[in-house]
Design a protein around this motif. Sequence first.
Motif, PDB file in Angstrom:
ATOM      1  N   CYS A 250       0.828  -1.209   0.000  1.00  0.00           N
ATOM      2  CA  CYS A 250       0.000   0.000   0.000  1.00  0.00           C
ATOM      3  C   CYS A 250       0.862   1.259   0.000  1.00  0.00           C
ATOM      4  N   ARG A 251       1.968   1.236   0.722  1.00  0.00           N
ATOM      5  CA  ARG A 251       2.871   2.393   0.710  1.00  0.00           C
ATOM      6  C   ARG A 251       3.451   2.605  -0.686  1.00  0.00           C
ATOM      7  N   MET A 252       3.804   1.520  -1.355  1.00  0.00           N
ATOM      8  CA  MET A 252       4.392   1.627  -2.682  1.00  0.00           C
ATOM      9  C   MET A 252       3.370   2.171  -3.680  1.00  0.00           C
ATOM     10  N   ILE A 253       2.125   1.682  -3.606  1.00  0.00           N
ATOM     11  CA  ILE A 253       1.083   2.174  -4.503  1.00  0.00           C
ATOM     12  C   ILE A 253       0.804   3.649  -4.231  1.00  0.00           C
ATOM     13  N   SER A 254       0.720   4.019  -2.964  1.00  0.00           N
ATOM     14  CA  SER A 254       0.480   5.426  -2.589  1.00  0.00           C
ATOM     15  C   SER A 254       1.579   6.316  -3.159  1.00  0.00           C
ATOM     16  N   SER A 255       2.817   5.855  -3.066  1.00  0.00           N
ATOM     17  CA  SER A 255       3.943   6.627  -3.565  1.00  0.00           C
ATOM     18  C   SER A 255       3.875   6.795  -5.085  1.00  0.00           C
ATOM     19  N   GLU A 256       3.538   5.724  -5.796  1.00  0.00           N
ATOM     20  CA  GLU A 256       3.472   5.795  -7.251  1.00  0.00           C
ATOM     21  C   GLU A 256       2.325   6.680  -7.725  1.00  0.00           C
ATOM     22  N   LEU A 257       1.221   6.663  -6.981  1.00  0.00           N
ATOM     23  CA  LEU A 257       0.089   7.516  -7.355  1.00  0.00           C
ATOM     24  C   LEU A 257       0.402   8.995  -7.107  1.00  0.00           C
ATOM     25  N   GLY A 258       1.314   9.243  -6.153  1.00  0.00           N
ATOM     26  CA  GLY A 258       1.664  10.627  -5.852  1.00  0.00           C
ATOM     27  C   GLY A 258       0.557  11.356  -5.127  1.00  0.00           C
TER      28      GLY A 258
END
Length: 258
Positions: A250-258
């Motif tokens: 979830c942290r990685m997805i949040s980061s990629e979404l910006g």
Amino acid sequence: MEQLHVEPSSRPGPYPAPALEKGLEIIELLAAAQKPLSTRAIAESLGRSKGEIFRMLFVLVERGYLNRDPATEELTLSNRLFELGMRTPRARQLVEVAAPAMEKLSAKTAQSAHLVVLNEGETVVIANAAGTGDISFTLRLGYRRPAVEATSGRVILAFQDDDMRQRSLNAGPSHGREEDAGLLRAMLDEIATRGFLLAESHDMPGVTDISAPILDRQGRAVASIVIPYLNRRGARTRHEEVLAELLATCRMISSELG
């Protein structure tokens, strides 16, 4: 029977479109009703005759915006409008970024994973990844339930401001509002503090729901991922290990979404 009404616009505007307005009135009425309505009930609620709305109902059913129960002839909204909304760039980006990450998550945990968003006070599953184990528990795409009753929904609500929380609860089915407001607020605040929710499934014995949010830059949840972890006899439970993988995903997805 309780009568529902949709107030028509008091201003006709420079370019009146009576047929379009009639169709929108029907859609708004059924969204507010949150239950099947007959043609007669729709006509009465809108202050129109059955003849006035018959063609419009037929077209809306044919185009997939309404579902008609073949046994009762009652009408409900379909998922068509929601599906159209999911085609917006923001929604497409969410699925495009989350889907491959969820596949990796499922491969690592051997459990299924589900991407969930809120719509009209309900959770909706918009993507899933089947686990690699010999048995997994998977929810169908489009599966809905009141947000306050769903682990994934409570996680999303936890990461909203009070106004957004209340709007989501007001939009959902009425039985979701009966829970004591103070207890609900405390529960959501606790989830926000922890950053996740790990709880026994409301519906399925032997299933532990593990859920975490996908956050925007302001720290608000745009979605959540939930893993319905199957607890099997004779097998070691790996809740904490799966939770760690989920939080990282979830942290990685949040980061990629910006």
